[in-house]
Scaffold this active site. Structure first.
Site, short mmCIF file in Angstrom:
data_model
loop_
_atom_site.label_atom_id
_atom_site.label_comp_id
_atom_site.label_asym_id
_atom_site.label_seq_id
_atom_site.Cartn_x
_atom_site.Cartn_y
_atom_site.Cartn_z
N ASP A 13 -49.14 27.99 9.38
CA ASP A 13 -50.28 27.14 9.03
C ASP A 13 -51.52 27.44 9.87
OD1 ASP A 13 -49.38 26.17 11.42
OD2 ASP A 13 -48.89 24.16 10.69
N ARG B 164 -55.97 39.58 15.79
CA ARG B 164 -56.08 38.68 16.95
C ARG B 164 -56.33 37.26 16.48
NH1 ARG B 164 -60.34 41.75 16.04
NH2 ARG B 164 -62.37 40.78 15.67
N SER C 62 -48.66 33.84 6.34
CA SER C 62 -48.63 33.45 7.74
C SER C 62 -48.10 32.02 7.85
CB SER C 62 -50.05 33.52 8.33
OG SER C 62 -50.07 33.02 9.65
#
Length: 242
Positions: free
Chosen positions: A229, A204, A227
């Site tokens: 930024d 999450r 991922s």
């Protein structure tokens, strides 16, 4: 490449081996090509090289394959199954050397595969291959760290330190393929380089922020972010504010 024989004085380890392949595909070769030959494998303080053994005897040898130790990814050793010599042992050395294509400098995986078969038993050949593996890794590490100290042909060190990483993966990154890409492309390289890692998939928003508040950072040598930024900022801000 340099002429063979010029590195003789700098040799750390040298032996005769059976060349299975010097491949640019990044994958081990399942069977040796018909033209496979015996080579002289040479480990210097900076490079791993092999040259044609017959040419070496005729004093005409040139380096047929050579890689800088600072470009090493990892080394694996395994028995060579039949129909090849059942007592032989294969060593695959994986490198990521720089190369230029279309005026762009990039790195691509290359693999040097050789077979140790001089001893009469598999255990003896495996032991010899394992010695090569340990020395290649040791010299590679201390070459990159620029603290290489050699006396009487031996590295003065306690061994290659274990590297430990924390990996945080945002599952919705990379068009939802971040976890798959990590497992297929990154994890194999970590395992080959014998890097210990703890991979955590975030669940999450602000999950990484919560983790970083409590995570014992003394147990890792670095943090890898898979991922965009957003996750990077979460981790950076939380770690810097601790």
């Amino acid at each position: 490449m340099a002429e063979g024989g010029g590195e003789e004085e700098a040799a750390v380890r040298s032996t005769s081996a059976f060349l299975l392949a010097s491949s640019g595909s990044g994958r081990r070769v399942k069977s040796p090509p018909p033209s496979a030959t015996r080579v002289r494998l040479l480990l210097t303080r900076e490079r791993l090289e092999c040259s044609d053994e017959k040419q070496q005897q005729d004093h005409k040898a040139t380096v047929t394959s050579g890689f800088l130790l600072e470009d090493l990814v990892g080394v694996d050793v395994r028995g060579r199954p039949p129909p090849h010599d059942k007592n032989a042992c294969e060593m695959n050395v994986h490198f990521y050397p720089k190369q230029t294509e279309k005026k762009k400098t990039m790195r691509k995986m290359k693999v040097l595969s050789v077979c140790f078969d001089k001893a009469e038993t598999l255990s003896e050949n495996r032991a010899e291959a394992s010695k090569w593996k340990d020395d290649i890794k040791l010299y590679s590490h201390y070459r990159r760290s620029q603290v290489l100290k050699i006396e009487d042909g031996e590295v003065q060190a306690d061994g290659v330190p274990q590297r430990r990483l924390l990996v945080l993966i945002n599952p919705i990154s990379g068009q939802g393929k971040a976890v798959q890409d990590f497992q297929e492309h990154v994890q194999p390289l970590f395992e080959l380089a014998e890097i210990t890692f703890n991979a955590i998939v975030t669940e999450r928003q602000n999950h990484a922020r919560e983790l970083m508040k409590e995570y014992d950072l003394s147990t890792v040598d670095g943090i890898v972010i898979a991922s965009g930024d957003g996750l990077l900022y979460e981790v950076q801000y939380t770690v810097c504010s601790r």
